[in-house]
Every structure is written in C-alpha cells, then in structure tokens.
Motif scaffolding. Structure first.
Motif, PDB file in Angstrom:
ATOM      1  N   UNK A 109       0.820  -1.189   0.000  1.00 11.49           N
ATOM      2  CA  UNK A 109       0.000   0.000   0.000  1.00 11.49           C
ATOM      3  C   UNK A 109       0.868   1.259   0.000  1.00 11.49           C
ATOM      4  N   UNK A 110       1.940   1.266   0.776  1.00 10.01           N
ATOM      5  CA  UNK A 110       2.809   2.449   0.828  1.00 10.01           C
ATOM      6  C   UNK A 110       3.442   2.702  -0.535  1.00 10.01           C
ATOM      7  N   UNK A 111       3.899   1.646  -1.183  1.00 10.19           N
ATOM      8  CA  UNK A 111       4.478   1.806  -2.525  1.00 10.19           C
ATOM      9  C   UNK A 111       3.446   2.383  -3.479  1.00 10.19           C
ATOM     10  N   UNK A 112       2.225   1.958  -3.363  1.00  8.44           N
ATOM     11  CA  UNK A 112       1.162   2.487  -4.218  1.00  8.44           C
ATOM     12  C   UNK A 112       0.900   3.962  -3.904  1.00  8.44           C
ATOM     13  N   UNK A 113       0.894   4.310  -2.640  1.00 12.29           N
ATOM     14  CA  UNK A 113       0.695   5.702  -2.255  1.00 12.29           C
ATOM     15  C   UNK A 113       1.795   6.595  -2.808  1.00 12.29           C
ATOM     16  N   UNK A 114       3.034   6.122  -2.710  1.00 12.20           N
ATOM     17  CA  UNK A 114       4.187   6.923  -3.137  1.00 12.20           C
ATOM     18  C   UNK A 114       4.424   6.880  -4.640  1.00 12.20           C
ATOM     19  N   UNK A 115       3.927   5.844  -5.283  1.00  9.73           N
ATOM     20  CA  UNK A 115       4.193   5.666  -6.706  1.00  9.73           C
ATOM     21  C   UNK A 115       5.585   5.112  -6.971  1.00  9.73           C
ATOM     22  N   UNK A 116       6.183   4.541  -5.927  1.00 10.49           N
ATOM     23  CA  UNK A 116       7.520   3.949  -6.013  1.00 10.49           C
ATOM     24  C   UNK A 116       7.724   3.104  -4.767  1.00 10.49           C
ATOM     25  N   UNK A 117       8.696   2.220  -4.786  1.00 12.30           N
ATOM     26  CA  UNK A 117       8.974   1.452  -3.567  1.00 12.30           C
ATOM     27  C   UNK A 117       9.464   2.389  -2.450  1.00 12.30           C
ATOM     28  N   UNK A 118       9.028   2.167  -1.235  1.00 13.00           N
ATOM     29  CA  UNK A 118       9.513   3.003  -0.135  1.00 13.00           C
ATOM     30  C   UNK A 118      10.977   2.688   0.170  1.00 13.00           C
ATOM     31  N   UNK A 119      11.678   3.699   0.656  1.00 11.09           N
ATOM     32  CA  UNK A 119      13.078   3.508   1.019  1.00 11.09           C
ATOM     33  C   UNK A 119      13.199   3.483   2.541  1.00 11.09           C
ATOM     34  N   UNK A 120      14.018   2.574   3.035  1.00  7.80           N
ATOM     35  CA  UNK A 120      14.380   2.506   4.453  1.00  7.80           C
ATOM     36  C   UNK A 120      13.162   2.356   5.376  1.00  7.80           C
ATOM     37  N   UNK A 121      12.122   1.717   4.910  1.00  7.88           N
ATOM     38  CA  UNK A 121      10.887   1.563   5.681  1.00  7.88           C
ATOM     39  C   UNK A 121      11.120   0.721   6.932  1.00  7.88           C
ATOM     40  N   UNK A 122      10.723   1.253   8.094  1.00  7.56           N
ATOM     41  CA  UNK A 122      10.808   0.518   9.361  1.00  7.56           C
ATOM     42  C   UNK A 122       9.427   0.078   9.831  1.00  7.56           C
ATOM     43  N   UNK A 123       8.462   1.007   9.774  1.00 15.20           N
ATOM     44  CA  UNK A 123       7.149   0.707  10.334  1.00 15.20           C
ATOM     45  C   UNK A 123       6.114   1.710   9.852  1.00 15.20           C
ATOM     46  N   UNK A 124       4.850   1.333   9.985  1.00 17.15           N
ATOM     47  CA  UNK A 124       3.756   2.281   9.799  1.00 17.15           C
ATOM     48  C   UNK A 124       3.642   3.021  11.133  1.00 17.15           C
ATOM     49  N   UNK A 125       3.789   4.328  11.105  1.00 20.16           N
ATOM     50  CA  UNK A 125       3.805   5.116  12.337  1.00 20.16           C
ATOM     51  C   UNK A 125       2.450   5.732  12.672  1.00 20.16           C
ATOM     52  N   UNK A 126       1.585   5.884  11.667  1.00 19.81           N
ATOM     53  CA  UNK A 126       0.234   6.419  11.879  1.00 19.81           C
ATOM     54  C   UNK A 126      -0.633   6.014  10.702  1.00 19.81           C
ATOM     55  N   UNK A 127      -1.923   5.914  10.965  1.00 15.74           N
ATOM     56  CA  UNK A 127      -2.881   5.535   9.926  1.00 15.74           C
ATOM     57  C   UNK A 127      -3.997   6.568   9.842  1.00 15.74           C
ATOM     58  N   UNK A 128      -4.572   6.692   8.657  1.00 13.24           N
ATOM     59  CA  UNK A 128      -5.752   7.531   8.456  1.00 13.24           C
ATOM     60  C   UNK A 128      -6.961   6.839   9.082  1.00 13.24           C
ATOM     61  N   UNK A 129      -8.049   7.561   9.292  1.00 12.10           N
ATOM     62  CA  UNK A 129      -9.246   6.940   9.859  1.00 12.10           C
ATOM     63  C   UNK A 129      -9.735   5.725   9.062  1.00 12.10           C
ATOM     64  N   UNK A 130      -9.451   5.709   7.761  1.00 10.17           N
ATOM     65  CA  UNK A 130      -9.877   4.576   6.942  1.00 10.17           C
ATOM     66  C   UNK A 130      -8.999   3.352   7.154  1.00 10.17           C
TER      67      UNK A 130
END
Length: 153
Positions: free
Chosen positions: A1-22
């Motif tokens: 999902x993060x890659x889709x949001x960014x339009x590219x693979x995320x770099x140095x990803x450790x964790x999801x730190x916060x989420x939207x209400x959805x």
C-alpha cells in the motif's frame, strides 16, 4: 500500500507510524540510513496522498514562511519547536545516530517542510511538534473520513 501511495517502492521503511481513519498508512517511520548506508535523516514520512495534497496547499499559501517569521517573534513557539527538534533527534538517535544534529523540516530555526512536521505530529501525538500540530488543525476539517488511498488497479 505504501508503494502504491508513493508511486515507487519506499526507502528505508521501518514501520507504519500512523494511519488515516480509513485504516491505510498515513505516516511511515524510516531508518536513519538507506540500505547503501547513505544518511536519511527524515524519521517520519507522510504517505497519505490526501494529506500530502492538503499539506502542499498550505505550503503554497505561505504557511512555512509565516511560521518561520513567528519563530523570530514568539519565544514560546520557538522553545516548543526546539523541544520538538530535540525529541525528533532523540527518537532517531535511539534507532541509529547519524552523528549530526540535523533533523528534518528546517528544525529548529526555520520551517522548511510542513509534510515532515505533520508526519511527526501524527506519529508522536499532539503536543510534541507545534508546527505539525498547527498544520493538522488547519487541515482537520478536510481529514479523510473514508478511503483516501489509491485503489488497487
């Protein structure tokens, strides 16, 4: 999902730190270094496309300049911003020290990127970063209440 949001693979990803209400990711926590060892001082990164867009609108309207000017005249704001810088640095250094006091978003003397500050507030909670908190207050009425993430193709 993060890659889709960014339009590219995320770099140095450790964790999801916060989420939207959805429920989709809004902020990720990244490692202080990229896989190749390059320093990456931005600990929190805003990924929600809707929040990025709302924040960009505030930047285009001059909020960064306004906040930087306020730092010069509002001692309470400047002190809180210094504390936010110190907290950010301590969190990042607890993962891995980069041997620098550079954090992100212009801290502690100017406001350079509202996205970083909003991400910090969403990840750490209100009351930590006054610039992030103000950014959140200004976009609160437009905060996503449904799925604001790109839909899978």
């Amino acid at each position: 999902m993060v890659a889709e949001q960014l339009g590219r693979p995320p770099r140095a990803l450790r964790a999801i730190a916060a989420r939207c209400p959805s429920g989709h990711p809004a902020v990720v926590q990244t490692s202080p270094r990229l896989a190749d060892g390059t320093p990456f001082p931005t600990l929190y990164y805003l990924t929600c496309p809707r929040l990025c867009s709302l924040t960009s609108t505030l930047e285009a309207a001059g909020l960064m300049r306004e906040m930087t000017e306020r730092l010069d005249t509002d001692a309470e704001l400047a002190a809180a911003y210094q504390t936010a810088h110190d907290a950010y640095l301590a969190e990042r250094d607890a993962i891995e020290s980069l041997g620098t006091t550079v954090t992100a978003g212009g801290m502690p003397t100017r406001v350079k990127c509202l996205h970083v500050h909003l991400a910090h507030s969403l990840a750490s909670g209100t009351g930590i970063n006054p610039v992030g908190d103000e950014t959140l207050r200004r976009i609160q009425e437009h905060w996503p209440t449904g799925s604001c993430a790109p839909q899978p193709r």
